[in-house]
Design a protein around this motif. Structure first.
Motif, PDB file in Angstrom:
ATOM      1  N   GLY A 101       3.331  18.245  -6.018  1.00  0.00           N
ATOM      2  CA  GLY A 101       4.023  17.192  -6.758  1.00  0.00           C
ATOM      3  C   GLY A 101       3.146  15.982  -6.988  1.00  0.00           C
ATOM      4  N   ASN A 102       3.802  14.886  -7.352  1.00  0.00           N
ATOM      5  CA  ASN A 102       3.129  13.664  -7.786  1.00  0.00           C
ATOM      6  C   ASN A 102       3.188  12.586  -6.717  1.00  0.00           C
ATOM      7  OD1 ASN A 102       2.569  14.485 -10.610  1.00  0.00           O
ATOM      8  ND2 ASN A 102       4.796  14.621 -10.694  1.00  0.00           N
ATOM      9  N   LEU A 103       2.041  12.031  -6.389  1.00  0.00           N
ATOM     10  CA  LEU A 103       1.925  10.929  -5.444  1.00  0.00           C
ATOM     11  C   LEU A 103       1.151   9.819  -6.141  1.00  0.00           C
ATOM     12  CD1 LEU A 103       1.633  13.859  -3.883  1.00  0.00           C
ATOM     13  CD2 LEU A 103       1.300  12.434  -1.892  1.00  0.00           C
ATOM     14  N   TRP A 104       0.918   8.724  -5.437  1.00  0.00           N
ATOM     15  CA  TRP A 104      -0.004   7.703  -5.938  1.00  0.00           C
ATOM     16  C   TRP A 104      -0.569   6.929  -4.769  1.00  0.00           C
ATOM     17  CZ3 TRP A 104       1.485   2.183  -6.979  1.00  0.00           C
ATOM     18  CH2 TRP A 104       2.766   1.865  -6.516  1.00  0.00           C
ATOM     19  N   TYR A 105      -1.732   6.350  -4.977  1.00  0.00           N
ATOM     20  CA  TYR A 105      -2.380   5.584  -3.923  1.00  0.00           C
ATOM     21  C   TYR A 105      -2.463   4.124  -4.344  1.00  0.00           C
ATOM     22  CZ  TYR A 105      -6.602   6.282  -6.837  1.00  0.00           C
ATOM     23  OH  TYR A 105      -7.506   6.322  -7.877  1.00  0.00           O
ATOM     24  N   HIS A 106      -2.373   3.246  -3.352  1.00  0.00           N
ATOM     25  CA  HIS A 106      -2.385   1.815  -3.671  1.00  0.00           C
ATOM     26  C   HIS A 106      -2.709   1.012  -2.427  1.00  0.00           C
ATOM     27  CE1 HIS A 106       1.526   1.088  -1.686  1.00  0.00           C
ATOM     28  NE2 HIS A 106       1.980   2.173  -2.291  1.00  0.00           N
ATOM     29  N   ASP A 107      -2.979  -0.262  -2.634  1.00  0.00           N
ATOM     30  CA  ASP A 107      -3.299  -1.136  -1.520  1.00  0.00           C
ATOM     31  C   ASP A 107      -2.060  -1.398  -0.675  1.00  0.00           C
ATOM     32  OD1 ASP A 107      -5.483  -3.021  -0.391  1.00  0.00           O
ATOM     33  OD2 ASP A 107      -3.660  -4.226  -0.458  1.00  0.00           O
ATOM     34  N   HIS A 108      -2.316  -1.748   0.619  1.00  0.00           N
ATOM     35  CA  HIS A 108      -1.201  -1.968   1.542  1.00  0.00           C
ATOM     36  C   HIS A 108      -1.532  -3.037   2.578  1.00  0.00           C
ATOM     37  CE1 HIS A 108       2.425  -0.605   3.818  1.00  0.00           C
ATOM     38  NE2 HIS A 108       2.768  -0.102   2.653  1.00  0.00           N
ATOM     39  N   ALA A 109      -2.423  -3.975   2.240  1.00  0.00           N
ATOM     40  CA  ALA A 109      -2.856  -4.977   3.215  1.00  0.00           C
ATOM     41  C   ALA A 109      -1.728  -5.952   3.528  1.00  0.00           C
ATOM     42  CB  ALA A 109      -4.069  -5.737   2.683  1.00  0.00           C
ATOM     43  N   LEU A 110      -1.678  -6.401   4.764  1.00  0.00           N
ATOM     44  CA  LEU A 110      -0.612  -7.267   5.257  1.00  0.00           C
ATOM     45  C   LEU A 110      -0.479  -8.535   4.415  1.00  0.00           C
ATOM     46  CD1 LEU A 110       1.455  -7.832   7.559  1.00  0.00           C
ATOM     47  CD2 LEU A 110      -0.399  -9.061   8.723  1.00  0.00           C
ATOM     48  N   GLY A 111       0.698  -8.730   3.813  1.00  0.00           N
ATOM     49  CA  GLY A 111       0.987  -9.940   3.066  1.00  0.00           C
ATOM     50  C   GLY A 111       0.245 -10.071   1.757  1.00  0.00           C
ATOM     51  N   LEU A 112      -0.517  -9.040   1.369  1.00  0.00           N
ATOM     52  CA  LEU A 112      -1.329  -9.094   0.142  1.00  0.00           C
ATOM     53  C   LEU A 112      -1.043  -7.933  -0.803  1.00  0.00           C
ATOM     54  CD1 LEU A 112      -4.774 -10.053   1.733  1.00  0.00           C
ATOM     55  CD2 LEU A 112      -3.235 -11.569   0.456  1.00  0.00           C
ATOM     56  N   THR A 113      -0.070  -7.098  -0.459  1.00  0.00           N
ATOM     57  CA  THR A 113       0.191  -5.924  -1.289  1.00  0.00           C
ATOM     58  C   THR A 113       0.539  -6.328  -2.717  1.00  0.00           C
ATOM     59  OG1 THR A 113       0.981  -4.743   0.666  1.00  0.00           O
ATOM     60  CG2 THR A 113       1.542  -3.805  -1.456  1.00  0.00           C
ATOM     61  N   ARG A 114       1.374  -7.361  -2.883  1.00  0.00           N
ATOM     62  CA  ARG A 114       1.820  -7.748  -4.229  1.00  0.00           C
ATOM     63  C   ARG A 114       0.649  -8.235  -5.078  1.00  0.00           C
ATOM     64  NH1 ARG A 114       1.842 -11.881  -1.091  1.00  0.00           N
ATOM     65  NH2 ARG A 114       1.812 -14.050  -1.800  1.00  0.00           N
ATOM     66  N   VAL A 115      -0.277  -8.988  -4.485  1.00  0.00           N
ATOM     67  CA  VAL A 115      -1.386  -9.535  -5.277  1.00  0.00           C
ATOM     68  C   VAL A 115      -2.481  -8.489  -5.489  1.00  0.00           C
ATOM     69  CG1 VAL A 115      -0.982 -11.952  -4.785  1.00  0.00           C
ATOM     70  CG2 VAL A 115      -2.319 -10.616  -3.176  1.00  0.00           C
TER      71      VAL A 115
END
Length: 591
Positions: A201-215
């Protein structure tokens, strides 16, 4: 709302001093409000000046997560880095500085390259940080966030929807800066291992740093990931090949007049959080890194893997010419059988896998439209505005031969088994704290922060029943790392204010007699969501009951690695602004 887990301290001020403080805060709030309104008008004017459907839809580079040695598939080691580059979001915008993934700065893209993995073949990825000393977007140190001592942009990568060891999960505390010069307290290794043992299936990768995920995601740190399993995929004869099997990664962004990415530098309550705001809503809709692109298509079937990569915006998608979507998968799982639907509601971080048959079109073009309000579900309407448009399909006149099909059946593991009386049950409660004027200051799960002791400790190989209670006005996309989820019931909370008041005081659903309140009307679970998912939408003022499987759902087996190891996992709301401001909790598996 103030939760019992947190304390409010009052200084013994005189009444006139309190009055002066209130006046000062009101003046400050008025100034901030006027500044935000002026900035929003400028952003709207800038987005309105962009002509729609002038840039072709890009496709991201493909990286294969396996190789062939003779007739055998073997693991590979990849090195993928994060770079700052300039990216063109629109023909009429200057190049925009972004943070992106790639195997080199020259080939890095927004979004990053699509990684195609093979089921059962482990993939090893060394994630490298080549970002500059300073962020390109404003941040806020008053929320729980990374504070480096030597500069640099902290990052860490999470493969969303994947089943993998805790050390490869991308813990918010396992961050690292450029060349691993500085690392977080839970960082242990440079290379992550992804077993690829779950259903295809379909996944995705992305940033996950503490308090910085949105930026960090707003800056561009995200990309697609596919797990293929030919013995499951191929018999369905789905549209395939780079021209017929296409990712649509949708993300809203705003741009300053010089073309740079805009993110607010002033918070909604700056006296508490100078920069943080409850939700980011961009004024332009981008797909695969282009604002309102177009795609030329033939009159045949296409497969679109659609990801809502917005920070906070929900998408209610439809086609302007009335064509249906045939949904074949939701998040990282196939369905039991395709579902035909004219609309699809996607929360942030949610994926849908669809077939569109353009041979049935009665028009030479079709717009992909969005009718979701923002915030969802009771915010501003997007219909009739540029935010109600996503992209354009230009449809060729002549019908083409097409060997693909819309299968009658798909997989036999999509359906959920209803809970037994002995099933472990948990109550998960979503709160928000507000000022007296109603401004949100932070959000919590069960009245606790990420740093507070773990309370959710499921056993490996089991399935639990989570009753998720939403005491906020927003719909929240719940994401559980490692776990796969399926909603089974969505029931309205009657005498809501009474229940909410009790929960504010006691923070205990059982003591507040939740079973006496969760007896209202029920909402139907969309047929196209009836499979094992990585994100479940949690309706406000409702209790959503979810089966959460901590095992491999297609084989009913437990994990072939130590899922109990440090640093554990987390679960959280996937509205990134909420996740960054405490709507995230630790998850610790037991043997």
């Amino acid at each position: 709302m103030l939760l019992p887990a947190f304390h409010t301290y009052q200084m013994p001020l005189q009444r006139n001093m309190i009055s002066k403080m209130k006046q000062h805060l009101m003046l400050l709030l008025m100034v901030v409000t006027m500044t935000v309104i002026e900035a929003q008008m400028t952003l709207q004017q800038g987005a309105a000046s962009l002509q729609l459907y002038v840039d072709p839809l890009p496709q991201m580079p493909i990286i294969y997560g396996f190789s062939m040695e003779g007739a055998n598939l073997v693991s590979v080691n990849l090195t993928i880095s994060m770079y700052q580059i300039n990216w063109s979001f629109h023909r009429d915008l200057p190049p925009t500085p972004v943070f992106v993934y790639g195997t080199s700065a020259e080939t890095a893209t927004f979004p990053g390259p699509t990684i195609i993995a093979r089921h059962g073949v482990p993939l090893y990825v060394k994630w490298e940080n080549q970002l500059p000393d300073h962020h390109i977007l404003p941040t806020d140190n008053t929320i729980s966030t990374v504070n480096t001592t030597m500069g640099g942009v902290p990052t860490v990568v999470h493969l969303h929807g994947s089943i993998h060891p805790p050390q490869s999960d991308g813990s918010a505390f396992a961050w690292f800066t450029r060349d691993f010069k500085e690392v977080g307290p839970k960082w242990t290794q440079t290379t992550y291992m992804y077993p690829n043992i779950q259903p295809p299936g379909n996944l995705w990768y992305h940033d996950h740093a503490l308090g910085l995920t949105r930026v960090n995601l707003l800056a561009g740190l995200l990309g697609a990931y596919i797990i293929e399993k030919p013995e499951v995929d191929d018999p369905m004869d789905l549209p395939s090949g780079e021209d017929d099997d296409i990712h649509l990664i949708i993300a809203d962004r705003s741009f300053n007049t010089d073309g740079t990415l805009y993110m607010n530098s002033t918070g909604n309550v700056p006296s508490i959080h100078p920069q943080w705001q409850p939700e980011y809503f961009g004024e332009a809709i981008t797909v695969n890194g282009k604002a309102w692109p177009f795609l030329n298509v033939e009159r045949r079937r296409y497969r679109f893997r659609i990801l809502n990569a917005c920070n906070a915006r929900y998408l209610n998608l439809s086609l302007s010419n009335g064509l249906s979507f045939y949904v074949i998968g939701s998040d990282s799982s196939y369905l039991a059988a395709p579902v035909e639907t004219p609309t699809i509601l996607l929360s942030p971080a949610e994926l849908v896998d669809v077939i569109v048959d353009f041979s049935n079109s009665t028009t030479p073009c079709a717009e992909l439209l969005n009718s979701a309000t923002y915030p969802y579900p009771s915010g501003i309407a997007s219909t009739g505005t540029q935010l109600g448009k996503v992209m354009m399909f230009h449809i060729n006149d002549q019908k083409m031969s097409d060997n693909s099909t819309i299968p009658e059946k798909e997989v036999n593991y999509a359906n959920v088994t209803m809970p037994e009386p002995s099933t472990k049950t948990r109550y998960i409660v979503m709160y928000e704290n507000n000022t007296q004027s109603g401004e949100v200051t932070n959000l919590y799960i069960n009245g606790l922060r990420l740093e507070d002791p773990v309370t959710e400790t499921p056993k490996c190989g089991t399935t639990e029943l989570w009753h998720v209670i939403n005491l906020t006005p927003d719909n929240h996309p719940l994401h559980v790392h490692l776990g796969m989820m399926q909603a089974i019931d969505i029931t309205e909370l009657l005498r809501y204010q009474q229940f909410s008041n009790c929960m504010t005081q006691l923070n205990d659903a059982v003591q507040c007699n939740v079973t006496d309140h969760a007896v209202g009307k029920t909402l139907p679970i969309p047929e196209y969501e009836k499979t094992w998912k990585n994100v479940v939408k949690i309706e406000p003022s409702y209790m959503t009951s979810i089966m959460v499987a901590f095992k491999i759902v297609d084989t009913n087996q437990t994990y072939p690695f130590d899922a109990t190891a440090e640093p554990g996992y987390v679960y959280h709301c996937h509205i990134l602004d909420h996740e960054d401001n405490e709507m995230i909790r630790p998850l610790k598996l037991l043997p």
